[in-house]
Design an enzyme around this catalytic site. Structure first.
Site, PDB file in Angstrom:
ATOM      1  N   GLU A 157      -7.204  -4.847   4.155  1.00 34.23           N
ATOM      2  CA  GLU A 157      -7.974  -3.770   3.553  1.00 34.23           C
ATOM      3  C   GLU A 157      -8.987  -4.103   2.726  1.00 34.23           C
ATOM      4  O   GLU A 157      -9.349  -3.602   1.458  1.00 34.23           O
ATOM      5  CB  GLU A 157      -7.181  -2.719   2.732  1.00 34.23           C
ATOM      6  N   GLU A 204      -0.270  -2.522   9.605  1.00 33.71           N
ATOM      7  CA  GLU A 204       0.422  -1.892   8.467  1.00 33.71           C
ATOM      8  C   GLU A 204       0.869  -0.568   8.982  1.00 33.71           C
ATOM      9  O   GLU A 204      -0.188   0.309   9.212  1.00 33.71           O
ATOM     10  CB  GLU A 204      -0.251  -2.066   7.200  1.00 33.71           C
TER      11      GLU A 204
HETATM   12  C1  GAL Z   1      -1.930   0.050   1.899  1.00 33.82           C
HETATM   13  C2  GAL Z   1      -1.949  -1.590   1.407  1.00 33.82           C
HETATM   14  C3  GAL Z   1      -0.915  -2.024   0.781  1.00 33.82           C
HETATM   15  C4  GAL Z   1       0.110  -1.018  -0.017  1.00 33.82           C
HETATM   16  C5  GAL Z   1       0.078   0.204   0.883  1.00 33.82           C
HETATM   17  C6  GAL Z   1       0.976   1.349   0.263  1.00 33.82           C
HETATM   18  O1  GAL Z   1      -2.937   0.778   2.089  1.00 33.82           O
HETATM   19  O2  GAL Z   1      -2.463  -2.414   2.138  1.00 33.82           O
HETATM   20  O3  GAL Z   1      -0.737  -3.197  -0.059  1.00 33.82           O
HETATM   21  O4  GAL Z   1      -0.748  -0.754  -1.194  1.00 33.82           O
HETATM   22  O5  GAL Z   1      -1.191   0.758   1.294  1.00 33.82           O
HETATM   23  O6  GAL Z   1       1.061   2.455   0.921  1.00 33.82           O
END
Ligand code: GAL
Length: 811
Positions: free
Chosen positions: A430, A505
């Site tokens: 991100e 993710e």
């Molecule tokens: C994502 C991020 C992660 C963590 C996660 C929590 O956007 O890449 O590091 O913060 O959110 O939901």
């Protein structure tokens, strides 16, 4: 490996250090014990004459902050998190767990050089040091490495002398430097390496397999040699049974630092795969006039893989769904201090639910993790950064990018490129540059480095939202990783049919093990007074989704290679959705809690990710009948239908319904009358025949403690851990799922009480405390062996409960 018999002359070179490994021509000494440590700045902390006798004596790996105390004032961060829909800055507590990781720390270690080392080369190697390490030997500055996750080494040959030497390390962690708990100190292994002048360079082999078939593999080995004039390089390959299967010797070398390339065939190779992770070994021998001056060992695997735009990942020619999880580096109650037993246990638990891949979010992992992934059969998305030059944290990587990005990425790739488990390089998560017009230039810069250093793996990144697909950013990457935003996948495919995708993710579902909110409906960013999230697996964040929605996205987009769920285990810090509240010291995102106990969704993943029969019933069946009239029963199963009975009375059959997302992956009985007793499930096979049964029972009053250890024999090495699960049970041995009571622990014998935890994000009792509340019936104790073989005996007691005793053998 004992493939050679000659005993080297270096034995006894170091006094007072344990020799951990000897190979011909090189000696590795782990610097684990007898470090002196102090917190705070020390003037002339590097000098030989400094009196450090009053400093604490510690073992490395060491995390200075994990001892706490937890405090909301530690690194409270005033931040606006756009993904959370925040318009203004808010004071986030517990973002880095409320642990005192900030500040300066000094470590010192003396070692003796017992013989003249004029002919030797001496290197000190750090697997990672948190952070801004400055390293000194005998008062001389030898080098620095600011990024706390990178492994690095320094040649200290010019600074050492025969007799006593002092290695000193100054570390400094700035507040507001991380979005999660980073740990503090020499939290990974440190070692001294002695070689002859002629030797293979640090991370000096690069092993690739350009041709792989069932009959033959071509193994290409590039070896970088130092001090090698007039030497030959003999390269040998050994199979997994330790048999020499191929070798090649070079012509005599002219020159003192150069890279040699050799190609060796391996007939009928055993391919590396998830099910059969076969490892080969290379010995690189540097020989001059018949004398072996160095033997350098590397391991590798033979496999081929490709990402396709229409059918995901193919490993050795077969489609493989990536069933991955993201993992931060901390080990729960152990903090960031690396421990082999704890890492291994994490992987065993993850493997148990069918997980086959790890994303090392968002930084270089400890090297031991990769070796375990190689031998246990996990794929790895090896990730370097959470931020580039456009900062996410006031004191984060933004300050290092210009000077260090290339060095950090090169270190990651050089260290990890021989691991068969590593199947992609991720250069970021991100990254804010994805939203800017010229962010693609920085992307190109970093991708070019990765390609230059290793052209055998795709380079990826975790992007989010539409912008990077519309500007020039996403184009830069071989494999497009997208975080969340499940609705974008069909659009991305339509717009870019030739791109290869991975869901880098997913989910970020939040849950607390064993806590069930009976209003079991999907809830976005929902806060409860008890600071818990429901274990039905239906609570999620503003930017995220439930597993059910994530599964549907993947099933409806089979071109996506698979996913990395956020996260496998809970981790210290980032306690969304309770970022502004205290006490909340750890995340709720894990499929498994901070202590390694599966939450309910573990079985939702297991049902999807394995072929084992799964029939998991939730919630528990211990409700207060005066308050609770009906209970929603959810069943996580890979059977298509099942019938529910309460005390023998049928509540009907439920069948999965592909048209309704919350009936597609779970079976739901919305209002089941609550009466204490037994809930029984009968699952049916495709022919409608009963195929499996499972039941849960109402437990009566807590009566006894029960101790269960999966590691009942451990090594007497002063490091290994036994993990003891502590359960509260009733008179008949039924688990009491609502017991929340304090338990005391005492330990005798050949080991120590190390830490305890319970998975409750809101519990800020120090992990080292011998008294621990169980959380929803359970807690965990970690016992550590001493170096003397024997028996460790643990006694657990609680008021008015029958106590329990357990023995762990160490040898
Ligand atoms: C994502 C991020 C992660 C963590 C996660 C929590 O956007 O890449 O590091 O913060 O959110 O939901």
């Amino acid at each position: 490996m004992k493939k050679y018999l000659v005993v080297i002359a270096l034995i006894g070179l170091f006094i007072g250090c344990s020799v951990s490994k000897e190979e011909l021509g090189r000696q590795v000494v782990d610097l684990k014990k007898g470090w002196k440590f102090t917190k705070g700045e020390v003037e002339n902390g590097e000098t030989v004459q400094l009196d450090d006798s009053q400093w604490e004596t510690v073992n490395v790996p060491h995390d200075w902050a994990i001892y706490g105390p937890f405090d909301s004032k530690n690194d409270a961060q005033s931040k606006k998190v756009v993904a959370d829909g925040e318009k203004n800055k808010k004071l986030r507590l517990g973002r880095t767990a409320g642990l005192p990781y900030m500040g300066i720390g000094w470590y010192r270690k003396s070692f003796e050089l017992a013989e003249n080392n004029a002919d030797k080369k001496l290197n000190v190697e750090f697997d990672g040091a948190m952070s801004h390490a400055k390293v000194y030997v005998n008062g001389n500055f030898v080098g620095e490495w600011p990024y706390g996750y990178t492994s690095f080494s320094f040649d200290i040959s010019d600074f050492v002398k025969v007799g006593k030497n002092v290695l000193a390390v100054r570390l400094q962690n700035k507040p507001q430097s991380s979005r999660w708990y980073p740990g503090a100190g020499l939290y990974r292994n440190v070692r001294l390496l002695t070689t002859n002048k002629a030797h293979v360079k640090h991370w000096g082999t690069n092993i690739t397999t350009p041709q792989v078939s069932e009959k033959m593999a071509e193994v290409k080995i590039k070896t970088t040699l130092i001090g090698s004039d007039k030497c030959t390089l003999l390269t040998e390959i050994y199979n997994s049974s330790n048999l020499l299967i191929a070798k090649k010797e070079s012509e005599p070398i002219v020159g003192n630092e150069l890279e040699l390339e050799q190609s060796l065939p391996v007939e009928n190779p055993q391919l590396w795969s998830i099910e059969s992770p076969v490892i080969y070994t290379v010995l690189s021998k540097v020989i001059r006039e018949g004398e072996i001056l160095d033997v350098y060992e590397s391991s590798f695997g033979i496999r081929s893989f490709t990402f396709t735009s229409d059918d995901g990942l193919h490993l050795n020619g077969k489609r493989l769904q990536v069933q991955g999880v993201c993992m931060h580096h901390d080990l729960g109650p152990l903090g960031a201090a690396v421990n082999i037993s704890a890492l291994h246990r994490q992987l065993v638990i993850l493997k148990g639910m069918g997980c086959n891949a790890i994303r090392t979010s968002h930084n270089s992992p400890t090297p031991e993790l990769l070796s375990m992934c190689d031998t246990m059969g996990f794929l790895v998305m090896d990730e370097a950064f959470d931020e580039w030059k456009k900062g996410k944290n006031k004191n984060g990587y933004t300050h290092l990018w210009d000077d260090w990005a290339e060095k950090d990425l090169m270190a990651l790739i050089h260290r990890d490129r021989n691991h068969p488990s590593v199947f992609m390089w991720s250069v970021g998560n991100e990254i804010l540059e994805q939203f800017t017009d010229d962010g693609w230039k920085r992307a190109k810069f970093i991708v070019d480095i990765a390609h230059r250093e290793d052209n055998t793996r795709p380079v990826t990144i975790g992007m989010n939202r539409e912008a990077p697909a519309e500007n020039n950013f996403a184009v830069q990457f071989d494999l497009k990783g997208w975080n969340y935003h499940t609705h974008l996948y069909p659009w991305l495919k339509e717009e870019h049919p030739d791109w290869c995708f991975i869901a880098s993710e997913t989910q970020s579902t939040v849950s607390s093990r064993g806590y069930f909110d009976l209003d079991a409906v999907p809830r976005k960013h929902y806060e409860r007074e008890n600071l818990q999230c429901s274990d039905y697996g239906l609570d999620y964040c503003n930017w995220s989704n439930t597993p059910d929605v994530g599964f549907a996205m993947l099933d409806d987009n089979p071109h996506v290679a698979g996913e990395f769920v956020w996260t496998g285990f809970d981790y210290l810090g980032e306690p969304s959705p309770y970022n502004l509240q205290w006490p909340t010291k750890n995340s709720y995102f894990g499929i498994v809690d901070l202590c390694g106990f599966p939450k309910s969704i573990y079985y939702l993943y297991k049902a999807r990710w394995t072929k084992e029969n799964v029939l998991h019933i939730l919630p528990h069946w211990n409700w207060d009948q005066s308050q609770v009239k009906t209970v929603p029963v959810h069943v996580f199963t890979n059977f298509n239908s099942a019938e529910l009975f309460v005390n023998g009375k049928s509540y009907g059959v439920r069948t999965k319904n592909p048209k309704e997302v919350y009936e597609r992956y779970r079976l739901v009985w919305k209002d089941v009358n609550y009466e204490p007793g037994e809930v029984k499930l009968v699952a049916f096979d495709e022919n409608g025949k009963p195929a499996m049964e499972n039941s849960i029972k109402t437990a009566s009053e807590p009566y006894a403690l029960q101790l269960v250890s999966q590691y009942s024999k451990i090594k007497a090495d002063g490091e290994s851990l036994s993990f003891v699960e502590v359960n509260v049970v009733d008179k008949e041995g039924n688990f009491c799922p609502t017991a929340n009571l304090p338990i005391q622990f005492s330990v005798e014998g050949a080991g120590t009480f190390h830490v305890a935890g319970n998975g409750n994000s809101t519990d800020i009792t120090p992990f080292q405390s011998h008294v621990r509340n169980c959380f929803n019936g359970k807690c965990l104790v970690m016992l550590q062996s001493s170096e003397k073989a024997g028996t460790i005996s643990l006694t657990a007691t609680a008021d008015q409960l029958k106590s329990a005793k357990l023995e762990v053998v160490t040898n």
